[in-house]
Design an enzyme around this catalytic site. Structure first.
Site, mmCIF file in Angstrom:
data_model
loop_
_atom_site.group_PDB
_atom_site.id
_atom_site.type_symbol
_atom_site.label_atom_id
_atom_site.label_comp_id
_atom_site.label_asym_id
_atom_site.label_seq_id
_atom_site.Cartn_x
_atom_site.Cartn_y
_atom_site.Cartn_z
ATOM 1 N N HIS A 156 -4.940 124.756 50.006
ATOM 2 C CA HIS A 156 -6.148 125.593 49.961
ATOM 3 C C HIS A 156 -7.415 124.798 49.677
ATOM 4 O O HIS A 156 -8.517 125.283 49.890
ATOM 5 C CB HIS A 156 -6.031 126.640 48.847
ATOM 6 C CG HIS A 156 -4.865 127.541 48.989
ATOM 7 N ND1 HIS A 156 -4.516 128.107 50.177
ATOM 8 C CD2 HIS A 156 -3.962 127.993 48.076
ATOM 9 C CE1 HIS A 156 -3.449 128.873 50.000
ATOM 10 N NE2 HIS A 156 -3.086 128.807 48.741
ATOM 11 N N CYS B 91 -5.354 121.254 53.560
ATOM 12 C CA CYS B 91 -5.044 121.434 54.981
ATOM 13 C C CYS B 91 -6.255 121.001 55.821
ATOM 14 O O CYS B 91 -7.396 121.297 55.471
ATOM 15 C CB CYS B 91 -4.707 122.901 55.241
ATOM 16 S SG CYS B 91 -4.549 123.267 56.984
ATOM 17 N N HIS C 207 -9.330 134.225 45.809
ATOM 18 C CA HIS C 207 -8.318 133.360 46.421
ATOM 19 C C HIS C 207 -8.757 131.900 46.296
ATOM 20 O O HIS C 207 -9.934 131.573 46.460
ATOM 21 C CB HIS C 207 -8.130 133.732 47.896
ATOM 22 C CG HIS C 207 -6.960 133.057 48.527
ATOM 23 N ND1 HIS C 207 -7.010 131.752 48.978
ATOM 24 C CD2 HIS C 207 -5.696 133.481 48.764
ATOM 25 C CE1 HIS C 207 -5.841 131.413 49.480
ATOM 26 N NE2 HIS C 207 -5.015 132.455 49.355
ATOM 27 N N GLU D 236 -8.519 129.331 48.167
ATOM 28 C CA GLU D 236 -9.225 128.722 49.307
ATOM 29 C C GLU D 236 -10.704 129.127 49.298
ATOM 30 O O GLU D 236 -11.595 128.300 49.507
ATOM 31 C CB GLU D 236 -8.562 129.162 50.623
ATOM 32 C CG GLU D 236 -9.226 128.533 51.839
ATOM 33 C CD GLU D 236 -8.728 129.142 53.149
ATOM 34 O OE1 GLU D 236 -7.528 129.476 53.246
ATOM 35 O OE2 GLU D 236 -9.548 129.263 54.071
ATOM 36 N N CYS E 223 -7.259 130.601 61.047
ATOM 37 C CA CYS E 223 -6.368 129.552 61.547
ATOM 38 C C CYS E 223 -5.516 130.052 62.726
ATOM 39 O O CYS E 223 -5.097 131.211 62.743
ATOM 40 C CB CYS E 223 -5.488 129.130 60.388
ATOM 41 S SG CYS E 223 -4.086 128.192 60.847
ATOM 42 N N SER F 28 1.091 136.048 47.646
ATOM 43 C CA SER F 28 0.629 135.246 48.775
ATOM 44 C C SER F 28 -0.284 136.085 49.668
ATOM 45 O O SER F 28 0.148 137.079 50.263
ATOM 46 C CB SER F 28 1.840 134.744 49.568
ATOM 47 O OG SER F 28 1.463 134.462 50.886
ATOM 48 N N ASN G 233 -1.722 135.574 52.598
ATOM 49 C CA ASN G 233 -1.437 135.714 54.028
ATOM 50 C C ASN G 233 -0.211 136.589 54.262
ATOM 51 O O ASN G 233 -0.121 137.284 55.275
ATOM 52 C CB ASN G 233 -1.310 134.340 54.695
ATOM 53 C CG ASN G 233 -0.005 133.655 54.390
ATOM 54 O OD1 ASN G 233 0.971 133.878 55.075
ATOM 55 N ND2 ASN G 233 0.022 132.833 53.348
ATOM 56 N N SER H 22 4.041 130.492 53.460
ATOM 57 C CA SER H 22 4.647 129.693 52.395
ATOM 58 C C SER H 22 6.089 130.124 52.127
ATOM 59 O O SER H 22 6.614 129.901 51.047
ATOM 60 C CB SER H 22 3.801 129.835 51.123
ATOM 61 O OG SER H 22 3.506 131.193 50.887
HETATM 62 S S1 SF4 Z 1 -2.616 128.956 57.302
HETATM 63 FE FE1 SF4 Z 1 -3.593 127.483 58.649
HETATM 64 S S2 SF4 Z 1 -5.365 126.805 57.509
HETATM 65 FE FE2 SF4 Z 1 -4.066 127.797 56.030
HETATM 66 S S3 SF4 Z 1 -2.833 126.137 55.184
HETATM 67 FE FE3 SF4 Z 1 -1.680 126.991 56.898
HETATM 68 S S4 SF4 Z 1 -2.241 125.716 58.653
HETATM 69 FE FE4 SF4 Z 1 -3.770 125.371 57.056
#
Ligand code: SF4
Length: 576
Positions: free
Chosen positions: A75, A97, A125, A127, A192, A220, A222, A264
């Protein structure tokens, strides 16, 4: 129950790289040094527990990182915290990343020109906190379209970006309003590609199944968003961390379920959920489940490996036209089986991280498998003695090499800083050493007595068998890539990446087909070489399937790959 698993489920590139950086750091610890991550490396409790076991703590307070080797997670962090860590004497291992780093760079560039930055994301978050650090105090976080109305109307220079794992629909809605309010705004959709594909696949899957199960940490972001995407499609959605969170009775109401997972979530956790789902409604799907379990046990026990190695000497015999004995076939099978099994025990840590199911199986049968493997080595050496001193010495060398593969070789004292080295640590070593060991045991050993008399033919047969085993090993590595990524670079897939490995396998398939066509023409082999061509076609088909197959390391798929060598051996027996 029909279970469909999303192709995109599991670790994204950024998470894999971050884990890789962390695990590489454990492998080369400096004396007296502690390693930590600043914040949890990924939002997955099970993986964090494994890291904790390996001595890597997740520090939430920056002061606790003083003097340590600190991994900066995927992040990223604000530049102010980076500076503070350096002041605290921490040495930084940056696993930010690359895609997140690109967003940070864009914000920094625009902030220097006086731009305001609006980030579509979750304010708390990690990030987003990191991104805010680059806005030079002129950043705002929003996550609903109506919040655009609350932004000051007099901003001339304004940049709009998104948290990389943001919901695409929400970003699109915000972007439209934003464009109307700030016609000259700089808008960058920084979601992404991995997130985009994951969410699109879930949307697509929703129209094909009765319910969706999303696997991943409850914290998490995402994973939560992936569950939101499924819910938006009005499909019953279950967000679970592990299979234990599933209510089997409730799931029994559905006949088809789709499974996806956050960036993850390790593959083995997805597999466990899929296994449980597949075991539901045994009255309708019991047979499939039982077949899967049986094949899994056979794959785990290396039964197919032993059978393939027992039959391959017949293929060598059919290619060269020189006869071999039954005991030479057994010798090869015992050797290959023992080396595969013992190496799994010698490298238990890797197996535990890569495939807990397989690790539990080996732990359960530890005494039996170790005993059988040692007995197999002893019997094969005894058979070699009876065949001749040359065979015995050659097999002895192969055994030594096989045993040393996963065992640390201690270097002379002046190299001790480089730490103990395993052959296994050589990048890509497994993919190449396994075929050499197999081809040596199944072709060279049986032909040793008359080796110089039929040198060209034996060498040709060695080449062909080695190529077949190379493709088999690379295909299996392709299936296991996610697990291996956690522990080292011994497979070619980890070394080159999935795309390049696919090209590599395709190239080897072409070389193998050409070699099989040229063998009989050039007088290097019998026409049996032509009968091996269907094996090349089968491997080509499996390679193609590996793209369409949603869940990696399926026992049926592994069995099909192993069955090619067995099939070639059976045809060779019939031919002979
Ligand atoms: S979701 Fe995309 S931007 Fe986020 S860590 Fe994974 S590859 Fe990188």
């Amino acid at each position: 129950m029909k279970v469909t698993v999303a192709r995109t489920a599991g670790f994204c590139r950024g998470v894999r790289d971050a884990l890789d950086v962390t695990l590489e750091a454990i492998k080369s610890p400096q004396v007296g040094e502690s390693i930590c991550t600043f914040g949890p490396l990924i939002h997955n409790r099970q993986v964090l527990a494994m890291l904790e076991e390996k001595g890597i703590s997740a520090e939430d307070q920056i002061e606790n990182c003083a003097g340590k080797r600190v991994v900066i997670r995927a992040h990223g962090i604000p530049p102010q915290e980076r500076k503070k860590l350096r002041q605290l004497g921490a040495s930084l291992l940056d696993a930010t990343c690359k895609r997140v780093a690109r967003v940070q760079a864009a914000i920094k560039r625009h902030a220097r020109k006086g731009f305001y930055t609006v980030i579509v994301g979750d304010a708390d978050h990690a990030e987003v906190i990191g991104l805010m650090g680059y806005t030079e105090g002129r950043g705002v976080v929003i996550n609903r379209p109506e919040q655009v109305d609350e932004l000051p109307a007099d901003w001339d220079n304004v940049l709009l970006v998104a948290q990389t794992t943001q919901n695409e629909e929400i970003f699109r809605a915000i972007q439209e309003k934003f464009r109307r309010k700030y016609p000259n705004a700089m808008i960058k959709n920084t979601i992404c590609g991995s997130t985009h594909e994951r969410q699109s696949e879930v949307r697509e899957m929703c129209s094909q199944v009765e319910a969706i199960v999303i696997v991943g940490g409850y914290h998490s972001g995402n994973t939560i968003r992936l569950a939101e995407v499924a819910k938006e499609c009005k499909v019953p959605t279950y967000h679970v961390e592990t299979e234990a969170d599933l209510d089997a009775q409730e799931m029994a109401h559905y006949s088809s379920v789709g499974v996806s997972a956050g960036a993850s979530t390790p593959n083995w956790m997805i597999r466990n959920v899929v296994r449980l789902l597949e075991s539901i409604q045994p009255e309708r799907n019991g047979t499939k489940y039982r077949i899967n379990r049986t094949l899994e046990q056979l794959v785990y026990s290396n039964a197919f490996v032993a059978l393939g190695a027992a039959l391959l000497p017949s293929a060598g015999q059919a290619l060269t036209g020189f006869s071999i004995s039954f005991s030479q076939c057994l010798m090869a099978a015992f050797y290959v089986f023992a080396m595969h099994t013992l190496n799994l025990y010698l490298d238990r840590d890797a197996m535990r991280l890569n495939d807990p199911g397989r690790a539990a199986f080996y732990q359960h049968w530890k005494g039996t498998f170790t005993g059988i493997s040692i007995a197999a080595v002893a019997v094969s050496l005894w058979m070699a003695v009876n065949t001749g001193i040359l065979t015995f010495l050659a097999l002895g060398l192969l055994v030594l090499f096989g045993v040393l593969y996963a065992v640390p070789v201690f270097l002379p004292s002046y190299w001790q800083n480089l730490s103990a080295l395993k052959i296994k640590d050589i990048p890509g070593s497994k993919t190449f050493f396994v075929p050499i060991a197999w081809a040596s045991a199944t072709v060279i050993l049986p032909h040793l007595a008359r080796f110089w008399g039929g040198f060209k033919e034996a060498l040709y047969a060695f080449w062909i068998i080695a190529l077949f085993v190379l493709i088999r090993t690379a295909l299996l590595d392709l299936l296991a890539v996610q697990g291996d990524r956690l522990v080292g670079k011994e497979t070619i897939v980890v070394l080159l990446g999935e795309n390049k490995t696919t090209h590599f396998i395709s190239a080897i398939l072409v070389v193998l087909a050409a070699s099989l066509l040229l063998g009989p023409v050039s007088g290097l082999s019998t026409r049996f070489a032509y009968l091996m061509l269907p094996g090349v076609v089968a491997y080509g088909w499996f390679l193609r399937m590996s793209f369409q197959k949603p869940l990696k390391e399926d026992p049926i798929f592994e069995t099909m790959i192993e069955s090619v060598l067995i099939g070639i051996g059976i045809v060779a027996l019939l031919w002979s």
